[in-house]
Design a protein around this motif. Structure first.
Motif, PDB file in Angstrom:
ATOM      1  N   GLU A  12     -10.092   2.270   5.651  1.00 32.47           N
ATOM      2  CA  GLU A  12      -8.893   2.394   4.823  1.00 32.47           C
ATOM      3  C   GLU A  12      -8.599   1.051   4.157  1.00 32.47           C
ATOM      4  N   GLN A  13      -8.075   1.121   2.945  1.00 31.31           N
ATOM      5  CA  GLN A  13      -7.701  -0.096   2.245  1.00 31.31           C
ATOM      6  C   GLN A  13      -6.713  -0.904   3.081  1.00 31.31           C
ATOM      7  N   LEU A  45       0.804  -1.221   0.000  1.00 32.20           N
ATOM      8  CA  LEU A  45       0.000   0.000   0.000  1.00 32.20           C
ATOM      9  C   LEU A  45       0.836   1.269   0.000  1.00 32.20           C
ATOM     10  N   PHE A  71      -7.166  -2.324   5.897  1.00 34.11           N
ATOM     11  CA  PHE A  71      -7.341  -2.356   7.354  1.00 34.11           C
ATOM     12  C   PHE A  71      -8.062  -3.618   7.815  1.00 34.11           C
ATOM     13  N   PRO A  85      -2.496   1.042   7.091  1.00 34.94           N
ATOM     14  CA  PRO A  85      -3.824   1.575   7.381  1.00 34.94           C
ATOM     15  C   PRO A  85      -4.074   1.589   8.888  1.00 34.94           C
TER      16      PRO A  85
END
Length: 496
Positions: free
Chosen positions: A264-265, A255, A267, A259
């Motif tokens: 959030e991506q 990423l 997470f 996160p």
């Protein structure tokens, strides 16, 4: 200087604090693994995981040999034999210092305290946290107690991650010329684990592939057993072939950041790693969790069913509820079960069949390739309503609607229940009327219980605990509390 590394649940060369520290300052390093077959059997651990362990010990031997480190397998029956075995080996092969990473369960902690007493600090003993991102006991409430609820624990965990980050150790430098690795093969019953790639490099590749392909949509895809949406990394984490720090590093590499909040991506998967840490921190703070005791003492008074026939039907995947049966047959055949399915079958055992979570916990451990005490115990007590941050006791999974929601087309069900292969999708989650009409000679069992009635009975079981509550502790609560205090006192000032 001669240093000895004692490998346990940390079968890796990279990010291994005990190995890394043993290799500094130009010491001559050796390594051992102590196998305790009878202890393994008494803990009910699976034959497929034992095969996976044996394969990884061979792979570890090969990796260490490239560093000029020899790995020796020592064999005893039980943990109680370890102190004398280790002392005898050290008498023949003197070392100045012993290095190891801590283990968290009560039997392992008792073993390590006995080793400490038997060796009397000769050689000197050095221990490290190689199992969690943050050392168990280091994250506490303002009053200094271990968190009993996940959400505040996770907030503190994330705050600590923001403040201090994580430390990822490289593999140590070679200590000598490469050696010929020893052939290591464990005794005892084993079932082939060859479906799972073996070795530290294979685990690292699997981690990288998961982050590249599934990290972004994990929060959604993880719930569908017919989709390859989970990481499949838990068998490697259970044996310590991968570390949680390596998982964090892989997230960050994919990423470009870690996160830190829901939404959030990435997470959703990071949150699963925090759950793993939560259960491990709990097991250190509350050692009674290693001893088949409920986290909530009042739930020791639950009147569980003793129906052995119902338990066998659940084990064999013959309950008449397709998603439950498919999940259990998958477990029996492969040693693996999708996480959503673990929750479904655990709720079914405890809330529909009213059987003790202890039976389910033991059965899972006897089958799973990723069997690990803290996570297995935590998951079962969560489902049963007896654990820390457990699902509310009135939350009971409906196995039919769970199947409809997460295996809508019945793809997973048909994969594991061939007797339902011809059932139209419209009826796949409640197939009995269709089967009786179109295939009257079918062998698929009728539902073992009526879910609506079973749910009400489960709620009544917990309501009875409230009705029977008194100002003073019940005998069940008092016994659990006394045992917990005794174990904490026993383990006070442990070194290893």
């Amino acid at each position: 200087m001669r240093h000895l590394v004692w490998f346990r649940s940390d079968l890796r060369v990279a990010d291994n604090p005990a190995l890394f520290e043993a290799c500094v300052n130009g010491a001559t390093v050796s390594a051992i693994y102590i196998d305790c077959l009878e202890q393994w059997q008494s803990h009910g651990r699976s034959a497929i995981q034992r095969d996976f362990l044996s394969r990884h010990l061979q792979a570890l031997s090969a990796e260490l040999s490239q560093l000029g480190i020899d790995l020796t397998l020592l064999e005893v029956a039980r943990f109680s034999d370890v102190p004398q075995c280790l002392a005898a080996w050290l008498a023949k092969h003197p070392h100045d210092a012993l290095y190891a990473n801590r283990e968290i369960a009560i039997d392992e902690r008792r073993r390590d305290k006995a080793v400490q007493a038997h060796l009397k600090n000769t050689p000197s003993i050095h221990v490290f946290n190689g199992d969690c991102v943050f050392n168990p006991g280091s994250l506490t409430t303002q009053s200094g107690d271990m968190y009993k609820v996940f959400t505040p624990f996770s907030k503190t965990w994330l705050a600590q991650l923001r403040a201090s980050g994580f430390r990822l150790l490289p593999p140590p430098n070679a200590q000598a010329k490469p050696l010929t690795p020893r052939d290591i093969e464990l005794k005892g019953e084993r079932v082939s684990s060859n479906h799972w790639p073996c070795g530290e490099r294979a685990a690292a590749q699997r981690l990288a592939q998961f982050c590249e392909s599934h990290l972004y949509d994990y929060g959604h895809a993880r719930d569908y057993p017919a989709v390859a949406g989970t990481s499949g990394l838990s068998p490697y984490l259970a044996l310590g072939v991968l570390s949680p720090n390596q998982c964090l590093a892989a997230i960050e590499q994919q990423l470009g950041f870690l996160p830190m909040s829901r939404g959030e991506q990435g997470f959703a998967w990071l949150n699963e790693l925090i759950w793993r840490e939560f259960y491990r921190h709990l097991m250190v703070a509350f050692p009674q969790l290693s001893m088949n005791r409920a986290f909530k003492p009042d739930t020791e008074g639950l009147q569980w069913s003793q129906d052995s026939g119902a338990f066998q039907a659940w084990c064999q995947g013959q309950t008449g509820y397709p998603i439950v049966d498919a999940a259990m047959r998958c477990l029996n055949a492969t040693g693996w079960m999708h996480n959503r399915l673990r929750m479904i079958v655990a709720s079914f055992l405890t809330k529909d069949l009213h059987l003790s979570w202890r039976q389910g916990e033991d059965y899972f451990m006897s089958c799973l390739i990723d069997g690990e005490l803290a996570a297995n115990n935590g998951g079962w007590q969560w489902a049963a309503g007896t654990g820390a941050d457990a699902a509310p006791y009135f939350r009971v999974f409906n196995p039919t609607t769970q199947g409809e929601r997460f295996d809508g087309k019945g793809e997973f069900i048909r994969q594991w229940l061939p007797e339902l292969a011809d059932v139209p999708t419209k009826y796949i989650h409640s197939p009995h009327d269709w089967l009786n009409q179109h295939q009257p000679a079918h062998q698929y069992p009728a539902p073992i219980v009526d879910h609506k009635r079973a749910r009400l009975h489960a709620i009544a079981m917990f309501d009875a605990l409230k009705d029977n509550s008194r100002e003073h502790l019940s005998p069940h609560e008092l016994s659990a509390q006394q045992q917990a205090q005794a174990m904490l006192k026993e383990l006070d000032q442990e070194v290893i």
